[in-house]
Design an enzyme around this catalytic site. Structure first.
Site, PDB file in Angstrom:
ATOM      1  N   LEU A  33       0.861  -1.174   0.000  1.00  0.00           N
ATOM      2  CA  LEU A  33       0.000   0.000   0.000  1.00  0.00           C
ATOM      3  C   LEU A  33       0.901   1.228   0.000  1.00  0.00           C
ATOM      4  O   LEU A  33       2.001   1.199   0.547  1.00  0.00           O
ATOM      5  CB  LEU A  33      -0.900   0.036   1.247  1.00  0.00           C
ATOM      6  CG  LEU A  33      -1.950  -1.060   1.393  1.00  0.00           C
ATOM      7  CD1 LEU A  33      -2.650  -0.938   2.748  1.00  0.00           C
ATOM      8  CD2 LEU A  33      -2.964  -1.025   0.259  1.00  0.00           C
ATOM      9  N   ASP A  34       0.432   2.323  -0.582  1.00  0.00           N
ATOM     10  CA  ASP A  34       1.171   3.580  -0.514  1.00  0.00           C
ATOM     11  C   ASP A  34       1.467   3.934   0.941  1.00  0.00           C
ATOM     12  O   ASP A  34       0.671   3.606   1.843  1.00  0.00           O
ATOM     13  CB  ASP A  34       0.354   4.729  -1.124  1.00  0.00           C
ATOM     14  CG  ASP A  34       0.263   4.656  -2.635  1.00  0.00           C
ATOM     15  OD1 ASP A  34       0.948   3.809  -3.236  1.00  0.00           O
ATOM     16  OD2 ASP A  34      -0.505   5.450  -3.208  1.00  0.00           O
ATOM     17  N   ARG A  35       2.549   4.629   1.149  1.00  0.00           N
ATOM     18  CA  ARG A  35       2.934   5.034   2.504  1.00  0.00           C
ATOM     19  C   ARG A  35       1.778   5.692   3.259  1.00  0.00           C
ATOM     20  O   ARG A  35       1.530   5.382   4.430  1.00  0.00           O
ATOM     21  CB  ARG A  35       4.113   6.019   2.441  1.00  0.00           C
ATOM     22  CG  ARG A  35       4.586   6.514   3.798  1.00  0.00           C
ATOM     23  CD  ARG A  35       5.526   7.703   3.659  1.00  0.00           C
ATOM     24  NE  ARG A  35       4.832   8.876   3.138  1.00  0.00           N
ATOM     25  CZ  ARG A  35       5.423  10.054   2.936  1.00  0.00           C
ATOM     26  NH1 ARG A  35       6.708  10.208   3.169  1.00  0.00           N
ATOM     27  NH2 ARG A  35       4.728  11.069   2.472  1.00  0.00           N
TER      28      ARG A  35
ATOM     29  N   ARG B 211      -5.585   7.564  -6.615  1.00  0.00           N
ATOM     30  CA  ARG B 211      -5.265   8.979  -6.408  1.00  0.00           C
ATOM     31  C   ARG B 211      -5.268   9.755  -7.728  1.00  0.00           C
ATOM     32  O   ARG B 211      -5.817  10.860  -7.822  1.00  0.00           O
ATOM     33  CB  ARG B 211      -3.919   9.093  -5.693  1.00  0.00           C
ATOM     34  CG  ARG B 211      -3.932   8.446  -4.318  1.00  0.00           C
ATOM     35  CD  ARG B 211      -2.550   8.201  -3.760  1.00  0.00           C
ATOM     36  NE  ARG B 211      -1.873   9.444  -3.392  1.00  0.00           N
ATOM     37  CZ  ARG B 211      -0.675   9.494  -2.829  1.00  0.00           C
ATOM     38  NH1 ARG B 211      -0.009   8.362  -2.588  1.00  0.00           N
ATOM     39  NH2 ARG B 211      -0.132  10.648  -2.509  1.00  0.00           N
TER      40      ARG B 211
END
Length: 215
Positions: free
Chosen positions: A63-65, A164
């Site tokens: 997952l993205d940070r 996003r």
């Protein structure tokens, strides 16, 4: 790191959703890398924290940070291969929740825009109809506020930063997004991996894991 120093959240122990001989399912906090970055200053990550308790746990996906929520690890190499094929062949389903800027008028829809790395502006991604890889996101409205909308998102593909970028492209960037929106609109990126449904590596039973939405 988005032009910002990496300040991971305090290590208060793993938030375990499920654990068995094959699976370790965790609720990743926002602000924590899934795997280590380049350099000792980027060593703290969910993978490293998991290894403190489960040295043999293996990474399956990321997952993205700044995204929180359900992240699954494998407890052995066979489970890692089994889960990896499910991700590769899209034999699983994921849902996210996000709060986006503005009032989304339609009740549901889909975003079908190809994505590719924006190399001069890494780690940003961009839409490119010539060389981008296919990317499809389905969405539905959960609730509407005066200046924002809560959405459920179901990505059919798993491109980097897909949700996003897609939401920015339709004019509704996610609140708190430092790359594709305005970081000052929230105290964090309001994107959360809510559910993940997979087939268990042993026996093939359908398993659905859920992490409560923290915003």
């Amino acid at each position: 790191m988005n032009g910002q120093a990496y300040r991971p959240p305090a290590d208060t122990g793993l938030d375990v959703i499920h654990q068995d001989d094959d699976l370790l399912v965790l609720n990743k906090p926002s602000g924590l890398l899934s795997v280590p970055g380049k350099g000792v200053e980027l060593a703290d990550c969910l993978e490293a924290r998991a290894h403190k308790v489960h040295p043999g746990a293996l990474t399956v996906h990321r997952l993205d940070r700044d995204t929180s929520g359900v992240l699954i690890m494998a407890m052995n190499a066979n489970a890692q291969r089994h889960l990896g094929l499910q991700f590769e062949r899209r034999h699983l389903s994921k849902t996210y929740q996000a709060v986006v800027t503005g009032c989304v008028e339609a009740d549901d829809g889909e975003i079908d825009l190809p994505l590719i790395a924006d190399w001069p502006n890494r780690p940003r991604q961009k839409v490119c109809h010539d060389t981008g890889k296919p990317a499809l996101t389905r969405w539905r409205v959960i609730s509407r506020g005066d200046i924002s909308t809560r959405l459920e998102l179901a990505p059919h593909t798993g491109r980097s930063h897909q949700l996003r970028v897609h939401l920015k492209e339709i004019g509704h960037p996610i609140l708190g997004d430092p790359l594709y929106g305005d970081a000052s609109t929230a105290t964090r990126l309001l994107l959360h991996a809510h559910t993940l449904t997979v087939r268990h590596p042993t026996g093939g039973a359908v398993e659905r894991f859920c992490a409560p939405v923290p915003f």
